[in-house]
Design an enzyme around this catalytic site. Structure first.
Site, mmCIF file in Angstrom:
data_model
loop_
_atom_site.group_PDB
_atom_site.id
_atom_site.type_symbol
_atom_site.label_atom_id
_atom_site.label_comp_id
_atom_site.label_asym_id
_atom_site.label_seq_id
_atom_site.Cartn_x
_atom_site.Cartn_y
_atom_site.Cartn_z
ATOM 1 N N GLY A 27 65.488 32.254 74.600
ATOM 2 C CA GLY A 27 65.496 33.396 75.517
ATOM 3 C C GLY A 27 66.515 33.209 76.631
ATOM 4 O O GLY A 27 67.140 32.147 76.764
ATOM 5 N N ASP A 28 66.728 34.293 77.396
ATOM 6 C CA ASP A 28 67.640 34.267 78.555
ATOM 7 C C ASP A 28 69.072 33.912 78.180
ATOM 8 O O ASP A 28 69.802 33.284 78.957
ATOM 9 C CB ASP A 28 67.126 33.289 79.638
ATOM 10 C CG ASP A 28 65.721 33.638 80.073
ATOM 11 O OD1 ASP A 28 65.411 34.844 80.128
ATOM 12 O OD2 ASP A 28 64.931 32.718 80.343
ATOM 13 N N LYS B 221 71.079 38.587 76.860
ATOM 14 C CA LYS B 221 70.924 39.780 75.993
ATOM 15 C C LYS B 221 71.151 41.058 76.793
ATOM 16 O O LYS B 221 71.774 41.999 76.319
ATOM 17 C CB LYS B 221 69.528 39.791 75.343
ATOM 18 C CG LYS B 221 69.288 38.616 74.415
ATOM 19 C CD LYS B 221 67.867 38.577 73.893
ATOM 20 C CE LYS B 221 66.828 38.310 74.951
ATOM 21 N NZ LYS B 221 66.823 36.936 75.497
ATOM 22 N N GLY C 189 62.895 39.458 80.804
ATOM 23 C CA GLY C 189 63.612 39.836 82.025
ATOM 24 C C GLY C 189 65.078 39.899 81.651
ATOM 25 O O GLY C 189 65.691 38.878 81.376
ATOM 26 N N HIS C 190 65.615 41.100 81.560
ATOM 27 C CA HIS C 190 67.001 41.287 81.115
ATOM 28 C C HIS C 190 67.839 41.779 82.281
ATOM 29 O O HIS C 190 67.526 42.801 82.894
ATOM 30 C CB HIS C 190 67.052 42.272 79.939
ATOM 31 C CG HIS C 190 66.350 41.764 78.718
ATOM 32 N ND1 HIS C 190 66.259 42.466 77.551
ATOM 33 C CD2 HIS C 190 65.709 40.582 78.487
ATOM 34 C CE1 HIS C 190 65.604 41.743 76.664
ATOM 35 N NE2 HIS C 190 65.244 40.606 77.213
ATOM 36 N N ARG D 135 42.713 44.008 65.306
ATOM 37 C CA ARG D 135 42.354 45.445 65.255
ATOM 38 C C ARG D 135 41.400 45.876 66.378
ATOM 39 O O ARG D 135 40.531 46.704 66.187
ATOM 40 C CB ARG D 135 41.793 45.787 63.856
ATOM 41 C CG ARG D 135 42.862 45.637 62.789
ATOM 42 C CD ARG D 135 42.300 45.430 61.433
ATOM 43 N NE ARG D 135 41.562 44.178 61.372
ATOM 44 C CZ ARG D 135 41.014 43.687 60.280
ATOM 45 N NH1 ARG D 135 41.103 44.358 59.155
ATOM 46 N NH2 ARG D 135 40.375 42.546 60.293
ATOM 47 N N GLN E 70 63.202 37.748 74.195
ATOM 48 C CA GLN E 70 62.986 36.314 73.942
ATOM 49 C C GLN E 70 64.090 35.794 72.994
ATOM 50 O O GLN E 70 65.182 36.337 72.987
ATOM 51 C CB GLN E 70 61.580 36.046 73.368
ATOM 52 C CG GLN E 70 60.463 36.253 74.368
ATOM 53 C CD GLN E 70 60.032 37.701 74.542
ATOM 54 O OE1 GLN E 70 59.763 38.384 73.578
ATOM 55 N NE2 GLN E 70 59.935 38.170 75.764
ATOM 56 N N LYS F 173 78.042 32.825 79.014
ATOM 57 C CA LYS F 173 78.001 31.825 80.076
ATOM 58 C C LYS F 173 78.926 30.633 79.833
ATOM 59 O O LYS F 173 78.636 29.504 80.259
ATOM 60 C CB LYS F 173 76.547 31.392 80.337
ATOM 61 C CG LYS F 173 75.629 32.590 80.617
ATOM 62 C CD LYS F 173 74.278 32.255 81.166
ATOM 63 C CE LYS F 173 74.259 32.107 82.664
ATOM 64 N NZ LYS F 173 72.909 32.216 83.258
ATOM 65 N N ASP G 125 81.632 30.157 81.230
ATOM 66 C CA ASP G 125 82.143 29.759 82.555
ATOM 67 C C ASP G 125 81.288 28.691 83.224
ATOM 68 O O ASP G 125 81.790 27.929 84.064
ATOM 69 C CB ASP G 125 82.224 30.999 83.462
ATOM 70 C CG ASP G 125 80.879 31.726 83.537
ATOM 71 O OD1 ASP G 125 80.411 32.195 82.480
ATOM 72 O OD2 ASP G 125 80.307 31.800 84.640
HETATM 73 P P1 GDP Z 1 68.330 37.808 78.869
HETATM 74 O O1 GDP Z 1 66.893 37.627 79.082
HETATM 75 O O2 GDP Z 1 68.817 37.248 77.574
HETATM 76 O O3 GDP Z 1 68.788 39.219 79.067
HETATM 77 O O4 GDP Z 1 69.069 36.933 79.997
HETATM 78 P P2 GDP Z 1 68.683 36.913 81.573
HETATM 79 O O5 GDP Z 1 69.139 38.163 82.178
HETATM 80 O O6 GDP Z 1 67.263 36.512 81.746
HETATM 81 O O7 GDP Z 1 69.533 35.672 82.054
HETATM 82 C C1 GDP Z 1 70.915 35.634 81.917
HETATM 83 C C2 GDP Z 1 71.542 35.470 83.320
HETATM 84 O O8 GDP Z 1 72.895 35.083 83.188
HETATM 85 C C3 GDP Z 1 71.564 36.752 84.113
HETATM 86 O O9 GDP Z 1 71.445 36.426 85.469
HETATM 87 C C4 GDP Z 1 72.940 37.336 83.821
HETATM 88 O O10 GDP Z 1 73.425 38.161 84.853
HETATM 89 C C5 GDP Z 1 73.762 36.083 83.730
HETATM 90 N N1 GDP Z 1 74.896 36.130 82.795
HETATM 91 C C6 GDP Z 1 75.043 36.811 81.637
HETATM 92 N N2 GDP Z 1 76.218 36.508 81.048
HETATM 93 C C7 GDP Z 1 76.826 35.609 81.849
HETATM 94 C C8 GDP Z 1 78.060 34.884 81.767
HETATM 95 O O11 GDP Z 1 78.829 34.992 80.822
HETATM 96 N N3 GDP Z 1 78.343 34.027 82.804
HETATM 97 C C9 GDP Z 1 77.518 33.867 83.881
HETATM 98 N N4 GDP Z 1 77.868 33.014 84.819
HETATM 99 N N5 GDP Z 1 76.346 34.538 83.971
HETATM 100 C C10 GDP Z 1 76.003 35.383 82.976
HETATM 101 P P1 IMO Z 2 63.835 37.183 77.704
HETATM 102 O O1 IMO Z 2 63.722 38.435 76.881
HETATM 103 C C1 IMO Z 2 62.551 33.029 78.294
HETATM 104 C C2 IMO Z 2 58.407 32.077 77.244
HETATM 105 C C3 IMO Z 2 57.458 31.696 78.362
HETATM 106 C C4 IMO Z 2 56.554 30.720 77.629
HETATM 107 C C5 IMO Z 2 56.439 31.340 76.243
HETATM 108 C C6 IMO Z 2 55.175 32.168 76.034
HETATM 109 O O2 IMO Z 2 64.130 37.389 79.141
HETATM 110 O O3 IMO Z 2 64.749 36.197 77.038
HETATM 111 P P2 IMO Z 2 54.432 34.562 76.899
HETATM 112 O O4 IMO Z 2 54.237 35.089 78.279
HETATM 113 O O5 IMO Z 2 55.430 35.315 76.092
HETATM 114 O O6 IMO Z 2 53.144 34.381 76.158
HETATM 115 O O7 IMO Z 2 55.008 33.077 77.112
HETATM 116 O O8 IMO Z 2 57.579 32.177 76.094
HETATM 117 N N1 IMO Z 2 59.090 33.378 77.395
HETATM 118 C C7 IMO Z 2 60.385 33.507 77.717
HETATM 119 N N2 IMO Z 2 61.307 32.577 78.027
HETATM 120 N N3 IMO Z 2 62.894 34.338 78.234
HETATM 121 C C8 IMO Z 2 61.996 35.284 77.887
HETATM 122 O O9 IMO Z 2 62.337 36.571 77.681
HETATM 123 C C9 IMO Z 2 60.666 34.885 77.657
HETATM 124 N N4 IMO Z 2 59.532 35.545 77.342
HETATM 125 C C10 IMO Z 2 58.589 34.613 77.164
HETATM 126 O O10 IMO Z 2 58.140 31.096 79.422
HETATM 127 O O11 IMO Z 2 57.202 29.488 77.487
HETATM 128 MG MG MG Z 3 65.575 36.846 80.500
#
Ligand code: GDP
Ligand code: IMO
Ligand code: MG
Length: 421
Positions: free
Chosen positions: A12-13, A16, A40-41, A140, A221, A328, A330
């Protein structure tokens, strides 16, 4: 590219939100198909930063967002998110599947209680009620969006469900009482607020596909949090892989042309469970600080480590990924040496696959290939050729190992910090 899909290949993170926003310019509909507000996107537009938990990221580009049947929806969070966007000048175009399951107040309470019960073995969930809601769906006993529009059916369901939850509350020693009338009123009120959005979304989506509209699926995720193919039980409770998009939206799998796997140039994870390439040292600190690696949902620090290609290959195979987006890059600026995990050592044997047994995963020692680092990526770099030589070597190695073309390289959070390859 009529129907494409963006998914996370790690924990995740991966970025996306940024990549979905980037591709949304060409889409008519952007669809979330699994997960809930555990996601959290983040989308950066100029100086504005939007963090979306439930609403598909494409709404920022003015596209219609669809919350598919496979998503679990906390109506309270959704209403807040809609209102917050409105205050910031964006009225989201939104549809919610009538079949999406609803996160109820008791799911959130139980999520916390289950974690407490697990003590040291806890998953580290986001405590948003995700696991308990999906459990009820599969057994269910779920409440679906359509039920929020029908007092009689919601009331009948609560009569069956609440006594079971009360027993569970006793087992988990939860003092809170479940007041049926209060719950009924609260959720019918949510239904009133969301009535106009709740539709048979699968019909809308299939009509759109048949009339040649462009669809973008937004995964939440990542593969390693998938309930079957991730680091079970340290996973979420949904199917985060490409196959989840079909189930979670009602679209036949043959419609999907392009599957874009997002690969962060290193690895992060929030919550418990093994992370083979984790760096609890200066490297980890560099990645966390430079990458701003704090959870977009819970604010928890993300654990950081080197890129793990055993993980990414596993993801590519399971989801049939056709293109890679590296994000990322950079963040690696300024490191003397960069490592990439290419295999694991498990009990003195080299393996190139991800084991099913979580105790085996914990024993896996990464086998690395070393790369020389680079100082910086010049701001405004818009062509692959202009990247530092060492960065190009790093990317070409990834491409060669995965045998899948890299189509996007992201070098910053903003829209214009994106290189199309
Ligand atoms: P997601 O859950 O996959 O949408 O990712 P998140 O938004 O939770 O976390 C990604 C973080 O990295 C966010 O704060 C973005 O603004 C930031 N981000 C995305 N692409 C880049 C990149 O290429 N470089 C840097 N430095 N930050 C980035
Ligand atoms: P995005 O879409 C990173 C992790 C939680 C925990 C596990 C189970 O932003 O990439 P849950 O609440 O789903 O039952 O938690 O999954 N987790 C994530 N980690 N990015 C996410 O979403 C996540 N959504 C859930 O931290 O380890
Ligand atoms: Mg996220």
């Amino acid at each position: 590219m009529a129907v494409s899909l963006v998914i996370g290949t790690q924990w995740g993170d991966e970025g996306k939100g940024k990549v979905v926003d980037y591709f949304s310019k060409d889409a008519h509909y952007v669809i979330r198909y699994q997960g809930g507000n555990n996601a959290g996107h983040t989308i950066k537009v100029g100086k504005e930063i939007y963090t979306l938990h439930l609403i598909p990221s494409g709404v920022i580009q003015g596209k219609t967002g669809i919350i598919g049947n496979g998503v679990v929806v906390d109506p309270e969070v959704l209403i807040d998110e809609i209102n917050e966007l409105r205050i910031r000048g964006i009225t989201p175009k939104l549809l919610i599947s009538d079949r999406a399951n609803i996160i109820m107040s008791y799911h959130k309470i139980l999520d916390g209680a289950e974690e407490k019960y697990l003590k040291n073995a806890k998953i580290g969930t986001t405590k948003r009620g995700i696991g308990p809601c999906y459990s009820d769906k599969i057994s269910r006993k779920g409440i679906r969006a359509i039920d929020l529009l029908n007092k009689e059916s919601l009331s009948k369901k609560l009569d069956i469900i609440l006594p079971i939850k009360e027993k569970l509350f006793e087992i988990y020693k939860i003092d809170e009482k479940l007041d049926k009338n209060m719950i009924l009123k609260k959720y019918l009120d949510y239904g009133k607020s969301l009535r106009d959005y709740i539709v048979p979304a699968h019909i809308e989506i299939n009509k759109a596909i048949n009339s040649g509209k462009k669809i973008l699926f937004e995964g939440a995720q990542g593969t390693m949090l998938d309930v079957d193919f991730g680091t079970y039980p340290y996973t979420t409770s949904s199917h985060t892989i490409a196959g989840g998009s079909s189930i979670g939206s009602g679209v036949g799998p043959h419609h999907i042309n392009d599957i874009i796997g997002i690969v962060k140039a290193y690895t992060t994870r929030v919550g418990g469970g093994p992370l083979p390439t984790e760096q609890i040292n200066e490297i980890g600190k560099h990645l966390q600080t430079k990458g701003g690696e704090f959870g977009a949902t819970t604010g928890r620090p993300r654990r950081c480590g080197w890129l793990d290609l055993v993980v990414v290959k596993h993801s590519c195979m399971i989801s049939g990924i056709t293109k890679i987006a590296i994000t990322k890059l950079d963040v690696l600026n300024g490191l003397d040496k960069i490592k990439v995990c290419i295999k694991y050592d498990l009990n003195k044997k080299e393996i190139d696959y991800f084991p099913a047994n979580i105790d085996d995963v914990k024993k896996c020692r990464p086998i690395y290939k070393d790369f020389k680092g680079w100082k910086e990526i010049k701001s405004g770099t818009s062509k692959f050729e202009r990247l530092p030589e060492q960065a190009k070597k790093y990317l070409k190695f990834i491409e060669k190992e995965l045998k899948i073309p890299i189509s996007i390289v992201s070098i910053g959070p903003a829209r214009n910090e994106t290189i199309e390859v």
